[in-house]
Design a protein around this motif. Sequence first.
Motif, PDB file in Angstrom:
ATOM      1  N   ASP A   1       0.836  -1.201   0.000  1.00 57.03           N
ATOM      2  CA  ASP A   1       0.000   0.000   0.000  1.00 57.03           C
ATOM      3  C   ASP A   1       0.874   1.256   0.000  1.00 57.03           C
ATOM      4  OD1 ASP A   1       0.833   0.499   2.641  1.00 57.03           O
ATOM      5  OD2 ASP A   1      -0.984  -0.334   3.512  1.00 57.03           O
TER       6      ASP A   1
ATOM      7  N   THR B   1       3.156  -1.090   3.537  1.00 54.54           N
ATOM      8  CA  THR B   1       2.729  -2.334   4.175  1.00 54.54           C
ATOM      9  C   THR B   1       2.317  -3.337   3.105  1.00 54.54           C
ATOM     10  OG1 THR B   1       1.924  -1.098   6.086  1.00 54.54           O
ATOM     11  CG2 THR B   1       1.120  -3.353   5.831  1.00 54.54           C
ATOM     12  N   GLU B   2       2.895  -4.544   3.180  1.00 52.30           N
ATOM     13  CA  GLU B   2       2.605  -5.575   2.185  1.00 52.30           C
ATOM     14  C   GLU B   2       1.547  -6.549   2.679  1.00 52.30           C
ATOM     15  OE1 GLU B   2       6.130  -7.582   0.811  1.00 52.30           O
ATOM     16  OE2 GLU B   2       6.696  -5.880  -0.440  1.00 52.30           O
ATOM     17  N   THR B   3       0.658  -6.915   1.764  1.00 52.57           N
ATOM     18  CA  THR B   3      -0.368  -7.918   2.026  1.00 52.57           C
ATOM     19  C   THR B   3      -0.293  -8.950   0.918  1.00 52.57           C
ATOM     20  OG1 THR B   3      -1.801  -6.242   3.023  1.00 52.57           O
ATOM     21  CG2 THR B   3      -2.839  -8.311   2.347  1.00 52.57           C
ATOM     22  N   THR B   4      -0.288 -10.231   1.302  1.00 51.72           N
ATOM     23  CA  THR B   4      -0.246 -11.312   0.320  1.00 51.72           C
ATOM     24  C   THR B   4      -1.627 -11.944   0.213  1.00 51.72           C
ATOM     25  OG1 THR B   4       2.071 -11.746   0.841  1.00 51.72           O
ATOM     26  CG2 THR B   4       0.870 -13.495  -0.289  1.00 51.72           C
TER      27      THR B   4
END
Length: 124
Positions: A81, A85-88
């Motif tokens: 984002d 911040t990473e989201t999988t």
Amino acid sequence: MDVVYFDPATGFIEAVNDVLDADEAEENIRPGITMLFGSADHRTQYVSGGAVTDRPAVPPMTGTSYDLNQLPAGSSIVVADPEGTETTIAAQDDTLLLIDAGTYHVRSISPFPAIDFASEVTVP
């Protein structure tokens, strides 16, 4: 003469060499590797059914929504984002929708032989 050395289990191209003859080609085979005569690009191709063929590309995310059904089995999408911040998100029967304003970095992680994408998506 060009020779393609590849892993027969996956089709992954280990090397493409220019050799003088078939004897030299045979001398360069490592254990567990197979060869075929011809040329290939290890970045965009692999061996399938005994022939060099193009690796399938994962369709890139170009807008604010992405059909996760497009991903090959075993794949995922990583979304960073605007704050980093990473989201999988795993491949599934669903749609990824980016709604908050900002610039997102999106990339796919897929099993071989798929060619992954990395893109930047801006939500106004």
